[in-house]
Design an enzyme around this catalytic site. Structure first.
Site, PDB file in Angstrom:
ATOM      1  N   ARG A 148       0.801  -1.220   0.000  1.00 39.92           N
ATOM      2  CA  ARG A 148       0.000   0.000   0.000  1.00 39.92           C
ATOM      3  C   ARG A 148       0.841   1.281   0.000  1.00 39.92           C
ATOM      4  NH1 ARG A 148      -5.345  -0.904   0.296  1.00 39.92           N
ATOM      5  NH2 ARG A 148      -6.144  -2.730   1.393  1.00 39.92           N
ATOM      6  N   ASP A 178      -9.199   2.773  -6.521  1.00 36.32           N
ATOM      7  CA  ASP A 178      -9.346   4.177  -6.895  1.00 36.32           C
ATOM      8  C   ASP A 178      -8.127   5.010  -6.481  1.00 36.32           C
ATOM      9  OD1 ASP A 178     -10.112   3.734  -4.288  1.00 36.32           O
ATOM     10  OD2 ASP A 178     -11.774   5.141  -4.288  1.00 36.32           O
ATOM     11  N   ASP A 179      -7.627   4.791  -5.266  1.00 38.88           N
ATOM     12  CA  ASP A 179      -6.480   5.588  -4.816  1.00 38.88           C
ATOM     13  C   ASP A 179      -5.231   5.278  -5.647  1.00 38.88           C
ATOM     14  OD1 ASP A 179      -7.843   6.938  -2.788  1.00 38.88           O
ATOM     15  OD2 ASP A 179      -7.527   5.310  -1.368  1.00 38.88           O
ATOM     16  N   THR A 206     -10.487  -4.027  -7.266  1.00 38.11           N
ATOM     17  CA  THR A 206     -10.882  -3.967  -5.861  1.00 38.11           C
ATOM     18  C   THR A 206     -12.133  -4.817  -5.673  1.00 38.11           C
ATOM     19  OG1 THR A 206     -11.569  -2.698  -3.939  1.00 38.11           O
ATOM     20  CG2 THR A 206     -12.172  -1.724  -6.034  1.00 38.11           C
ATOM     21  N   ILE A 207     -12.084  -5.650  -4.629  1.00 44.99           N
ATOM     22  CA  ILE A 207     -13.283  -6.442  -4.323  1.00 44.99           C
ATOM     23  C   ILE A 207     -14.424  -5.526  -3.922  1.00 44.99           C
ATOM     24  CG2 ILE A 207     -12.024  -8.522  -3.611  1.00 44.99           C
ATOM     25  CD1 ILE A 207     -12.781  -7.633  -0.656  1.00 44.99           C
ATOM     26  N   ASP A 208     -14.094  -4.304  -3.463  1.00 44.55           N
ATOM     27  CA  ASP A 208     -15.128  -3.394  -2.926  1.00 44.55           C
ATOM     28  C   ASP A 208     -16.158  -2.973  -3.977  1.00 44.55           C
ATOM     29  OD1 ASP A 208     -13.559  -3.626  -0.731  1.00 44.55           O
ATOM     30  OD2 ASP A 208     -13.131  -1.502  -0.495  1.00 44.55           O
ATOM     31  N   LYS A 245     -31.719 -21.348  16.389  1.00 46.35           N
ATOM     32  CA  LYS A 245     -31.466 -20.763  17.715  1.00 46.35           C
ATOM     33  C   LYS A 245     -30.521 -19.564  17.708  1.00 46.35           C
ATOM     34  CE  LYS A 245     -27.809 -24.050  18.882  1.00 46.35           C
ATOM     35  NZ  LYS A 245     -27.317 -25.041  19.805  1.00 46.35           N
ATOM     36  N   TYR A 246     -29.952 -19.202  16.546  1.00 50.53           N
ATOM     37  CA  TYR A 246     -29.006 -18.079  16.550  1.00 50.53           C
ATOM     38  C   TYR A 246     -29.387 -16.983  15.568  1.00 50.53           C
ATOM     39  CZ  TYR A 246     -25.571 -21.045  18.977  1.00 50.53           C
ATOM     40  OH  TYR A 246     -24.920 -21.841  19.867  1.00 50.53           O
ATOM     41  N   ARG A 255     -14.563  -1.250   2.306  1.00 47.73           N
ATOM     42  CA  ARG A 255     -14.121  -0.162   3.163  1.00 47.73           C
ATOM     43  C   ARG A 255     -15.139   0.970   3.262  1.00 47.73           C
ATOM     44  NH1 ARG A 255      -9.020   0.898   3.330  1.00 47.73           N
ATOM     45  NH2 ARG A 255      -8.587   0.254   1.197  1.00 47.73           N
TER      46      ARG A 255
END
Ligand code: FBP
Length: 554
Positions: A148, A178-179, A206-208, A245-246, A255
């Site tokens: 990064r 993007d960055d 990006t997976i985002d 039950k959950y 992000r």
């Protein structure tokens, strides 16, 4: 090289499908001059050499096909993987390699190691055919590693230029979000301004899913990562529908934008899914969200269903308006006083409360200590809060538990509430790419080689028409400046690629809206199962639901 699984061995033989426009020699057809999405005058001033360039589209070129290879110039390319892993990165590199070799066998591909830092520190390796063949159609970024480091200073650009010249590299291809693509454009501008003879091309990773617009229909990796998360959410839904039950609180990476949560909701039909962009648009507070979830739990309990699933986008905190204001002031404070992040926890908390404006100080003080601390810690190199470290799934379930206890006292809740917590992010980022991502990434890389060949710089590799069979995909390049606007980062106004958030008028969100009340009350779970690489077309080659709804009827 590590031992290959049986699936990997079979998968290595898969030949990704290229758009027909990229078969054989191509020529670039120029479109009209372009403009940035906003702040045109400021962006133009900052990018005098790469602003306003035309859109490029590739078509078959019968003339070039006749050229003898001896007449062809040798082109060497350096490639960088930047930021978080996303399925398909290896196929971008193998497509780039094949595209480069298709132009001239003497061309060479170099990989800079561990992200943009590899360019600055001169850490690289040559990527030969033998190496590339080991990584075709595999997940991960391990072929050269990622990082990064933010490329932003002339000093870094000059250091990079030394190795670029030494290796006789004509272009650098930066595979990033993007960055990173913003920085690719800054680098392209710098080298063009000094006439360095070095081109820079970006690839949308990006997976985002938040690097998209009219020309970049999706970022690579989103499709595969969402399919992996949806498989596991489906498994959890089947589990909870068996034991009954959950309540499962499932945080999903992404992000900032909620594309991943929305896509997984469309694939799995959970009982509740938070969309951060809606939270912001409706000016909701954390308490509003908790009250809504508690009501869904109580309504299902009234029917005897003390179980369910809730999807939470990782970036939620930053979209709650009160939090957004708080984070903006904290960002400026941390940029001006970096020493804050090194303070002891108690001292830091008091310092921050004493120096925020009254409204933000109150919001900060009301947060659970762990969340408040995370907001005051160091940002990533691009100035982002490290939201993946904030345990929103636990925060919400604890608050829902308290709310339900209060509702029980008032006779408004008659059931039981037991929660389980999950965070899915890293599990999907290095999965073997789906057929869609394998083809898309290969085409992006192959296309990037053509962009270099035609002399483009400051462009992003663009492959469109993605809901159609890959043979019909449109290949070309988009000036990166076209996607830019000015935003506040690290306490300063900066030119950046505009992030694509979930469009509340868009078809994917509207589809979710149409169904969510039913999904909340009834048990409508869908169990997508694992990604399939071999088998019938409708099982193996489906695009994401997001892309499907966005392009339906186009
Ligand atoms: P990119 O924007 O670099 O593609 O990374 C996306 C992402 O996976 C986010 O979803 C997540 O918040 C972040 O990376 C996690 O960062 P890290 O890998 O540094 O923990």
């Amino acid at each position: 090289m590590t031992k290959k699984s049986v699936l990997q061995q079979a998968r290595a033989a898969y030949q990704p499908k290229l758009p027909s426009a990229l078969w054989g020699a191509v020529k670039a057809v120029k479109g009209a001059a372009t403009e940035s999405v906003a702040d045109q005058e400021e962006i133009k001033k900052l990018f005098p050499n790469t602003y306003g360039l035309p859109e490029l589209r590739f078509e078959k070129d019968n003339e070039v096909a006749k050229k003898k290879s001896a007449d062809k110039e040798v082109i060497n390319i350096g490639v960088i993987l930047s930021g978080g892993q996303a399925p398909g990165g290896h196929n971008v590199i193998s497509g780039l390699y094949d595209g480069l070799k298709s132009l001239n066998k003497a061309n060479r591909l170099y990989g800079f190691l561990m992200g943009p830092g590899g360019l600055v520190d001169h850490n690289y390796m040559e990527l030969t055919g033998d190496i590339i063949d080991q990584y075709r159609n595999t997940g991960g970024f391990d072929i050269i590693g990622s990082g990064r480091t933010k490329l932003e200073t002339p000093d870094q650009f000059e250091k990079g230029l030394e190795i670029i010249k030494e290796l006789n590299i004509r272009a650098v291809v930066i595979i990033g979000g993007d960055d990173s693509n913003t920085n690719a454009c800054v680098l392209a501008e710098y080298y063009k301004a000094k006439n360095a003879g070095v081109q820079v091309i970006g690839c949308p990773k990006t997976i985002d899913g938040d690097l998209k617009n009219d020309w970049i229909e999706t970022s690579f990796g989103f499709d595969t990562a969402c399919k992996v998360y949806s498989e596991v959410i489906g498994n959890i839904q089947r589990d909870t529908n068996s034991a009954k039950k959950y309540w499962h609180f499932i945080k999903l990476m992404g992000r900032s934008a909620s594309h991943i949560a929305l896509e997984c909701a469309l694939q799995t039909q959970p009982n509740y899914c938070i969309i951060s962009e809606e939270v912001e648009a409706k000016n909701k507070t954390l308490n509003d969200i908790v009250a809504e979830i508690a009501q869904v739990v109580a309504d299902r309990a009234a029917d005897g269903n003390n179980f369910g699933t809730i999807l939470i986008p990782e970036g939620l905190i930053e979209f709650i308006p009160a939090m957004k204001k708080l984070i903006a002031e904290l960002n400026d404070m941390l940029a001006a006083h970096p020493e804050i992040k090194d303070m002891e926890a108690d001292e830091q908390r008091q310092y921050v409360i004493d120096h925020l404006n009254a409204e933000n100080a109150e919001a900060f003080a009301s947060l659970p200590v762990a969340v408040a601390r995370q907001l005051s810690l160091d940002r990533d190199p691009h100035g982002n809060v490290q939201v993946s470290l904030i345990e929103t799934e636990k925060l919400l379930s604890e608050m829902v538990d308290k709310k339900l206890a209060a509702m029980k006292e008032e006779g408004k809740f008659v059931g039981k509430f037991a929660a389980q917590h999950h965070f899915f992010g890293y599990e999907g980022r290095c999965a073997d790419p789906s057929n869609f991502d394998a083809d898309y990434c290969y085409a992006l890389g192959y296309n990037a080689a053509q962009l270099v060949n035609c002399g483009a710089t400051g462009y992003m590799s663009s492959i469109r028409n993605l809901s159609k069979p890959s043979i019909q995909w449109i290949a070309g390049g988009i000036p990166i400046t076209m996607m830019m606007n000015i935003e506040r980062r690290h306490g300063e106004n900066k030119p950046v690629i505009r992030k694509a958030l979930v469009d509340l008028e868009g078809k994917p969100y509207q589809e979710f809206l149409k169904n969510r009340a039913k999904w909340a009350k009834e048990t409508c779970y869908v169990y997508p199962g694992p990604i399939q690489y071999f088998g019938p077309d409708e099982v193996c080659n489906q695009t994401s639901r997001t892309l499907y709804y966005e392009q339906k009827g186009k």
